[in-house]
Write a protein that holds these residues in place. Structure first.
Motif, PDB file in Angstrom:
ATOM      1  N   UNK A 148      62.737  16.674  33.585  1.00 12.12           N
ATOM      2  CA  UNK A 148      63.382  15.367  33.455  1.00 12.12           C
ATOM      3  C   UNK A 148      63.258  14.851  32.030  1.00 12.12           C
ATOM      4  N   UNK A 149      64.351  14.301  31.503  1.00 16.97           N
ATOM      5  CA  UNK A 149      64.341  13.885  30.097  1.00 16.97           C
ATOM      6  C   UNK A 149      65.292  12.717  29.871  1.00 16.97           C
ATOM      7  N   UNK A 150      65.022  11.608  30.554  1.00 18.10           N
ATOM      8  CA  UNK A 150      65.804  10.403  30.353  1.00 18.10           C
ATOM      9  C   UNK A 150      66.374   9.854  31.643  1.00 18.10           C
ATOM     10  N   UNK A 151      66.615   8.545  31.652  1.00 15.39           N
ATOM     11  CA  UNK A 151      67.270   7.905  32.779  1.00 15.39           C
ATOM     12  C   UNK A 151      67.946   6.640  32.264  1.00 15.39           C
ATOM     13  N   UNK A 152      69.157   6.384  32.725  1.00 19.32           N
ATOM     14  CA  UNK A 152      69.898   5.208  32.271  1.00 19.32           C
ATOM     15  C   UNK A 152      69.603   3.976  33.108  1.00 19.32           C
ATOM     16  N   UNK A 153      68.956   4.154  34.274  1.00 17.83           N
ATOM     17  CA  UNK A 153      68.888   3.077  35.241  1.00 17.83           C
ATOM     18  C   UNK A 153      70.214   2.975  35.979  1.00 17.83           C
ATOM     19  N   UNK A 268      59.118  15.452  26.704  1.00 20.43           N
ATOM     20  CA  UNK A 268      60.204  15.051  27.605  1.00 20.43           C
ATOM     21  C   UNK A 268      59.809  13.816  28.417  1.00 20.43           C
ATOM     22  N   UNK A 269      58.543  13.747  28.831  1.00 19.55           N
ATOM     23  CA  UNK A 269      58.075  12.586  29.590  1.00 19.55           C
ATOM     24  C   UNK A 269      58.181  11.315  28.754  1.00 19.55           C
ATOM     25  N   UNK A 270      57.847  11.418  27.477  1.00 22.48           N
ATOM     26  CA  UNK A 270      57.958  10.265  26.579  1.00 22.48           C
ATOM     27  C   UNK A 270      59.422   9.858  26.424  1.00 22.48           C
ATOM     28  N   UNK A 271      60.289  10.828  26.169  1.00 20.13           N
ATOM     29  CA  UNK A 271      61.714  10.536  26.005  1.00 20.13           C
ATOM     30  C   UNK A 271      62.309   9.964  27.289  1.00 20.13           C
ATOM     31  N   UNK A 272      61.810  10.419  28.411  1.00 19.05           N
ATOM     32  CA  UNK A 272      62.270   9.956  29.722  1.00 19.05           C
ATOM     33  C   UNK A 272      62.041   8.450  29.864  1.00 19.05           C
ATOM     34  N   UNK A 273      60.853   8.002  29.501  1.00 19.35           N
ATOM     35  CA  UNK A 273      60.529   6.580  29.582  1.00 19.35           C
ATOM     36  C   UNK A 273      61.278   5.766  28.532  1.00 19.35           C
ATOM     37  N   UNK A 274      61.349   6.313  27.328  1.00 23.21           N
ATOM     38  CA  UNK A 274      61.935   5.563  26.220  1.00 23.21           C
ATOM     39  C   UNK A 274      63.419   5.308  26.411  1.00 23.21           C
ATOM     40  N   UNK A 275      64.152   6.271  26.969  1.00 22.95           N
ATOM     41  CA  UNK A 275      65.589   6.093  27.117  1.00 22.95           C
ATOM     42  C   UNK A 275      65.916   4.866  27.950  1.00 22.95           C
TER      43      UNK A 275
END
Length: 363
Positions: A148-153, A268-275
């Motif tokens: 997992x590498x990002x989420x828009x909500x 990827x975990x960091x980028x996942x939260x940051x996005x």
């Protein structure tokens, strides 16, 4: 996958990686990878997730592990990245799983399915609800290690040239829509179109399509949809959250030193939260600007939402009857969703409803 180890290490950020970097730099190999994105550079929030991963990986390995990012079309077309990774043309890609439902609708579980999970529920399913194990098993058939590498909500429901007053207004509507939202709306008379980001505006401007959904206010404003379509609907019920992922050629991932593998997972975990944090900030002012410029916000009617919900779950049952891969994930996923809705309906929903009622200082 050791989920708790993943989360524990991710929670300390890249600080641990930074501490280990000098030792890694002395003993580990120099590795250069290419990453093909499904997105153009102009979509700076969604495209940037891959850049964030590359930056953290490079810093944590003392420059030994270098990932070069290529925008959609620079190496391969935006919708061709999965095959490029599977076949070893590139080492990895950043994309959304639901772009590949033409191969198998099961891919959509790695991004979003209509009336599915919100972003918190998606994370819970992946890391504590068995979702990661199920998806990793599915992706093995495509020679891919997924992270997992990002989420828009939750996304918006898109731009329409004409107002949708009744369910009948969907009949014959030509709409750019990704993922399983297309097949669901097709059951209501929509003619779905799968078009990559860079080609959407010209299609809408020329009238090749009548409507388009992409992400939300910030990205949609950048793409200029408000210039050619007046009505902006919500919510995007086909994307209660929309997860992006890093897909890595399985052999290439296995060849990495264990330290590099963990650093990549953590990045990827960091980028996942940051996005999502970035979208939650940027969408606010973008929505204000769009409204000030004349965009007409509209909520989908209960008639449309109810009809779409009915068709979505009927379609899922049909998939289960003929697709064992879908059924293997859908059945535990459905139970997880129902359990989460029970919990979220008790505390979360009541809290959110009340807080929204007090917006602007109202009591």
């Amino acid at each position: 996958m050791e989920r708790r180890s993943f989360l524990k290490k991710a929670s300390v950020g890249m600080a641990a990686g930074a501490v280990a970097a000098p030792a890694i730099a002395q003993s580990a190999p120099t590795i250069k990878w290419r990453l093909a994105s499904s997105f153009p550079k102009s979509l700076d929030t969604i495209f940037a997730a891959a850049e964030v991963v590359a930056q953290h990986v490079k810093a944590a390995t003392g420059g030994k592990f270098d990932i070069q990012i290529f925008a959609a079309g620079e190496l391969v077309p935006g919708l061709g990245v999965l095959d490029a990774v599977k076949d070893g043309t590139v080492e990895c890609c950043h994309t959304a799983g639901y772009y590949f439902i033409g191969k198998d609708p099961t891919f959509a579980f790695d991004a979003a399915i209509p009336f599915g999970l919100n972003s918190r529920q998606q994370n819970a399913w992946l890391w504590e609800g068995g979702g990661m194990e199920l998806l990793r098993d599915f992706f093995k058939d495509y020679n891919i290690h997924n992270i997992p590498c990002g989420n828009t909500g939750t996304q918006m429901g898109g731009w329409y040239r004409k107002e949708l007053k009744t369910l009948a207004d969907l009949k014959g509507l030509k709409m750019r829509i990704g993922g399983l939202g297309g097949p669901v709306l097709a059951r209501l008379g929509v003619v779905p179109q799968q078009i990559a980001a860079g080609d959407i505006y010209p299609a809408l401007e020329k009238g090749t399509i009548d409507a388009v959904e992409w992400v939300g206010p910030y990205d949609d404003e950048k793409l200029g949809f408000n210039k050619v379509a007046k009505y902006y609907y919500y919510p995007g019920f086909w994307e209660g959250s929309a997860q992006l992922s890093l897909y890595i050629n399985q052999k290439k991932f296995q060849e990495l030193p264990k330290e590099y593998q963990q650093i990549l997972e953590d990045a990827c975990a960091y980028a996942h939260l940051e996005m999502q944090a970035r979208y939650d900030i940027k969408n606010v002012n973008a929505l204000r600007r769009l409204a000030a410029a004349g965009t007409q916000l509209r909520a989908f009617s209960k008639e449309v939402m109810s009809a779409a919900n009915k068709e979505a779950f009927a379609m899922y049952d049909e998939y289960s009857a003929k697709n064992p891969k879908w059924k293997k994930i859908y059945e535990p996923w459905k139970k997880f969703r129902d359990d989460e809705l029970l919990w979220f309906g008790v505390a979360e929903k009541s809290f959110d409803d009340f807080v929204h009622s007090t917006r602007g200082g109202k009591r």
